[in-house]
Write a protein that holds these residues in place. Sequence first.
Motif, PDB file in Angstrom:
ATOM      1  N   ASP A  94       0.806  -1.221   0.000  1.00 43.82           N
ATOM      2  CA  ASP A  94       0.000   0.000   0.000  1.00 43.82           C
ATOM      3  C   ASP A  94       0.841   1.275   0.000  1.00 43.82           C
ATOM      4  O   ASP A  94       0.288   2.380  -0.081  1.00 43.82           O
ATOM      5  CB  ASP A  94      -0.972   0.003   1.178  1.00 43.82           C
ATOM      6  CG  ASP A  94      -0.289  -0.276   2.501  1.00 43.82           C
ATOM      7  OD1 ASP A  94       0.964  -0.321   2.535  1.00 43.82           O
ATOM      8  OD2 ASP A  94      -0.992  -0.455   3.507  1.00 43.82           O
ATOM      9  N   ASP A  95       2.185   1.156   0.095  1.00 41.12           N
ATOM     10  CA  ASP A  95       3.024   2.352  -0.036  1.00 41.12           C
ATOM     11  C   ASP A  95       3.738   2.356  -1.387  1.00 41.12           C
ATOM     12  O   ASP A  95       4.849   2.864  -1.520  1.00 41.12           O
ATOM     13  CB  ASP A  95       4.037   2.450   1.108  1.00 41.12           C
ATOM     14  CG  ASP A  95       5.079   1.336   1.057  1.00 41.12           C
ATOM     15  OD1 ASP A  95       4.803   0.302   0.413  1.00 41.12           O
ATOM     16  OD2 ASP A  95       6.163   1.505   1.649  1.00 41.12           O
ATOM     17  N   TYR A  96       3.086   1.807  -2.398  1.00 36.84           N
ATOM     18  CA  TYR A  96       3.617   1.725  -3.761  1.00 36.84           C
ATOM     19  C   TYR A  96       4.055   3.109  -4.227  1.00 36.84           C
ATOM     20  O   TYR A  96       3.241   4.003  -4.412  1.00 36.84           O
ATOM     21  CB  TYR A  96       2.540   1.154  -4.674  1.00 36.84           C
ATOM     22  CG  TYR A  96       2.889   1.058  -6.135  1.00 36.84           C
ATOM     23  CD1 TYR A  96       3.999   0.346  -6.564  1.00 36.84           C
ATOM     24  CD2 TYR A  96       2.083   1.663  -7.094  1.00 36.84           C
ATOM     25  CE1 TYR A  96       4.305   0.233  -7.908  1.00 36.84           C
ATOM     26  CE2 TYR A  96       2.372   1.559  -8.440  1.00 36.84           C
ATOM     27  CZ  TYR A  96       3.483   0.848  -8.847  1.00 36.84           C
ATOM     28  OH  TYR A  96       3.780   0.755 -10.189  1.00 36.84           O
ATOM     29  N   GLU A  97       5.354   3.288  -4.418  1.00 39.86           N
ATOM     30  CA  GLU A  97       5.904   4.624  -4.645  1.00 39.86           C
ATOM     31  C   GLU A  97       5.711   5.150  -6.068  1.00 39.86           C
ATOM     32  O   GLU A  97       5.929   6.340  -6.327  1.00 39.86           O
ATOM     33  CB  GLU A  97       7.410   4.636  -4.329  1.00 39.86           C
ATOM     34  CG  GLU A  97       8.246   3.780  -5.252  1.00 39.86           C
ATOM     35  CD  GLU A  97       9.738   3.981  -5.045  1.00 39.86           C
ATOM     36  OE1 GLU A  97      10.171   5.144  -4.903  1.00 39.86           O
ATOM     37  OE2 GLU A  97      10.463   2.975  -5.037  1.00 39.86           O
ATOM     38  N   VAL A 118      10.124   0.403   3.648  1.00 37.59           N
ATOM     39  CA  VAL A 118      11.476  -0.155   3.614  1.00 37.59           C
ATOM     40  C   VAL A 118      12.534   0.941   3.649  1.00 37.59           C
ATOM     41  O   VAL A 118      13.545   0.827   4.339  1.00 37.59           O
ATOM     42  CB  VAL A 118      11.659  -1.035   2.361  1.00 37.59           C
ATOM     43  CG1 VAL A 118      13.075  -1.575   2.285  1.00 37.59           C
ATOM     44  CG2 VAL A 118      10.651  -2.185   2.385  1.00 37.59           C
ATOM     45  N   VAL A 119      12.301   2.025   2.908  1.00 38.03           N
ATOM     46  CA  VAL A 119      13.312   3.071   2.811  1.00 38.03           C
ATOM     47  C   VAL A 119      12.663   4.436   3.008  1.00 38.03           C
ATOM     48  O   VAL A 119      11.448   4.586   2.953  1.00 38.03           O
ATOM     49  CB  VAL A 119      14.045   3.041   1.453  1.00 38.03           C
ATOM     50  CG1 VAL A 119      14.851   1.775   1.302  1.00 38.03           C
ATOM     51  CG2 VAL A 119      13.048   3.166   0.299  1.00 38.03           C
ATOM     52  N   ASP A 120      13.508   5.447   3.193  1.00 33.52           N
ATOM     53  CA  ASP A 120      13.052   6.809   3.429  1.00 33.52           C
ATOM     54  C   ASP A 120      13.990   7.749   2.685  1.00 33.52           C
ATOM     55  O   ASP A 120      15.213   7.595   2.765  1.00 33.52           O
ATOM     56  CB  ASP A 120      13.079   7.115   4.927  1.00 33.52           C
ATOM     57  CG  ASP A 120      12.284   8.361   5.282  1.00 33.52           C
ATOM     58  OD1 ASP A 120      12.231   9.279   4.441  1.00 33.52           O
ATOM     59  OD2 ASP A 120      11.737   8.423   6.386  1.00 33.52           O
ATOM     60  N   SER A 121      13.431   8.705   1.948  1.00 27.36           N
ATOM     61  CA  SER A 121      14.261   9.624   1.177  1.00 27.36           C
ATOM     62  C   SER A 121      14.897  10.705   2.043  1.00 27.36           C
ATOM     63  O   SER A 121      15.735  11.472   1.568  1.00 27.36           O
ATOM     64  CB  SER A 121      13.441  10.285   0.050  1.00 27.36           C
ATOM     65  OG  SER A 121      12.355  11.007   0.597  1.00 27.36           O
ATOM     66  N   ALA A 164      26.280   7.832  -2.445  1.00 27.11           N
ATOM     67  CA  ALA A 164      24.849   8.135  -2.339  1.00 27.11           C
ATOM     68  C   ALA A 164      24.043   6.851  -2.319  1.00 27.11           C
ATOM     69  O   ALA A 164      24.108   6.056  -3.261  1.00 27.11           O
ATOM     70  CB  ALA A 164      24.404   9.013  -3.512  1.00 27.11           C
ATOM     71  N   GLY A 165      23.285   6.640  -1.245  1.00 29.83           N
ATOM     72  CA  GLY A 165      22.439   5.462  -1.181  1.00 29.83           C
ATOM     73  C   GLY A 165      21.957   5.171   0.222  1.00 29.83           C
ATOM     74  O   GLY A 165      22.401   5.791   1.197  1.00 29.83           O
ATOM     75  N   TYR A 166      21.051   4.218   0.304  1.00 30.72           N
ATOM     76  CA  TYR A 166      20.425   3.861   1.575  1.00 30.72           C
ATOM     77  C   TYR A 166      21.178   2.698   2.204  1.00 30.72           C
ATOM     78  O   TYR A 166      21.447   1.688   1.543  1.00 30.72           O
ATOM     79  CB  TYR A 166      18.965   3.480   1.344  1.00 30.72           C
ATOM     80  CG  TYR A 166      18.135   3.397   2.602  1.00 30.72           C
ATOM     81  CD1 TYR A 166      17.513   4.531   3.099  1.00 30.72           C
ATOM     82  CD2 TYR A 166      17.978   2.197   3.285  1.00 30.72           C
ATOM     83  CE1 TYR A 166      16.736   4.467   4.248  1.00 30.72           C
ATOM     84  CE2 TYR A 166      17.203   2.121   4.443  1.00 30.72           C
ATOM     85  CZ  TYR A 166      16.595   3.268   4.911  1.00 30.72           C
ATOM     86  OH  TYR A 166      15.839   3.208   6.047  1.00 30.72           O
ATOM     87  N   PRO A 167      21.542   2.791   3.488  1.00 31.71           N
ATOM     88  CA  PRO A 167      22.331   1.727   4.114  1.00 31.71           C
ATOM     89  C   PRO A 167      21.474   0.573   4.627  1.00 31.71           C
ATOM     90  O   PRO A 167      20.414   0.788   5.202  1.00 31.71           O
ATOM     91  CB  PRO A 167      23.011   2.449   5.281  1.00 31.71           C
ATOM     92  CG  PRO A 167      22.020   3.514   5.668  1.00 31.71           C
ATOM     93  CD  PRO A 167      21.340   3.939   4.388  1.00 31.71           C
ATOM     94  N   ILE A 225      17.678   7.740  -2.581  1.00 31.64           N
ATOM     95  CA  ILE A 225      17.682   8.841  -3.546  1.00 31.64           C
ATOM     96  C   ILE A 225      16.362   8.840  -4.311  1.00 31.64           C
ATOM     97  O   ILE A 225      16.015   7.847  -4.952  1.00 31.64           O
ATOM     98  CB  ILE A 225      18.860   8.705  -4.531  1.00 31.64           C
ATOM     99  CG1 ILE A 225      20.187   8.607  -3.773  1.00 31.64           C
ATOM    100  CG2 ILE A 225      18.882   9.882  -5.498  1.00 31.64           C
ATOM    101  CD1 ILE A 225      20.516   9.789  -2.900  1.00 31.64           C
ATOM    102  N   PRO A 226      15.593   9.935  -4.266  1.00 31.05           N
ATOM    103  CA  PRO A 226      14.303   9.975  -4.970  1.00 31.05           C
ATOM    104  C   PRO A 226      14.486   9.788  -6.476  1.00 31.05           C
ATOM    105  O   PRO A 226      15.513  10.174  -7.045  1.00 31.05           O
ATOM    106  CB  PRO A 226      13.765  11.383  -4.649  1.00 31.05           C
ATOM    107  CG  PRO A 226      14.531  11.842  -3.459  1.00 31.05           C
ATOM    108  CD  PRO A 226      15.872  11.181  -3.544  1.00 31.05           C
TER     109      PRO A 226
END
Length: 418
Positions: free
Chosen positions: A24-27, A46-49, A252-255, A284-285
């Motif tokens: 339901d959080d389909y980006e 799962v992730v946050d910008s 740049a990226g999500y850990p 990264i958006p």
Amino acid sequence: MHYAYELCTGLANAGADVTLVTTDDYELSGYPHNFRVETRLHLWKVVDSRSVPIPSPGIMAKAWRRFWRTGRRVLRFARLLGQWVHLTNYLIAQKPDVVLLGRFYFPGVSLFFQKLQRHGLILADVCHEYEFRDPNLSRINAVIDQVMSLFEKTVYKVFSAVFIHGEINLEPFLTRLDIPRERVHIIQHGVSSLFFSQAQNTGIAERYGIEASDRVVLFFGNLRVSKGVPDLLRAFALIEESDKYQTKLVVAGYPTQSVDVFELRELAGDLGIEQRVIFDIRYIPNQAVSELMHLATVVVFPYLSATQSGPLMIAHAFGRPVIATSVGNFPEVVKDGCTGFLVPPASPPALAEAIRKILADPGLAKKMGDDAKAISERLYCWNTVAREMLTVFEKITSGPGVLAKTTSSAKQVRTALR
């Protein structure tokens, strides 16, 4: 999610009736769709910008993070189990011709696969990874991963078709997993068009403090231990500044939980390069990816191990030369000396030398980037990948003894993807 969106688009372009079953959080809900989307799964973000805060150092802080993550994993397991019940009932009611899955994360899923098979559904899978590459932060999580590893060796028997990326990954995959060779099919990782159509000026250059004359070495993608970022930092420390240019390294990226961002920053300080390294630790958006890529003089993938890489395909699509280690299917994708350079893994001196060659020769960098873009457009089109998959779907839905609802044409296949 980018992968699923592009694959669904390609399958629909090829004539398939496609439904993407997702969370339901389909980006990508605001993007154009030529397929249906069912946001039926209620999981967790799962992730946050937003920028990820730097974790506190120290033994007690690390111990607390491990305890908290382990507890969270237990709760998420219970939630995931409930969602699999919901998904299984939905698929049985819909009766698609083929159910195409991605990766699954807990052993009990085999029970749901068996139930789907008993109701006559045909299952296929895109296997992005067939082994665990990063260390776990707690003993209980390590045990869970070991159980998963044993489970995956047999669960693939339920799939009528499995798709893997790259010829080079075929033998390791067959050696590790118990599945007949004739069910395994090789496809390419397509190049995403999302980052072109959604490009915006988000002010990344200003955010990083990068000038137009700066040369930028870029690492882009999720931060994992297996991706070798410490080797890139050590290689960058070997590259001297010139009088004419400033050289910056952008990470740049999500850990993932296996990466300690504080330790990466501490390593940059110990190497004396903290003033030349920019850490953008967040998801990264989509709108910012184009701008980020255009900042890069070269994009580096210092992986210690891999099967394939979506970010590498993005770099090629944007016409950027790449430097990658010779792991996974990188030697198939990166044409050494043509679209970039291949170097041995875990070798900062070799990595530094390859970076120097590209930074020192703008003409070479441009030619490599142009060649990379041309090859990616010719060989890594999602429509081509989708047509190859539909050919396989036609075969497995029309074979003798198969309970299928389609007849002679792959274009009639109704496909549900998760």
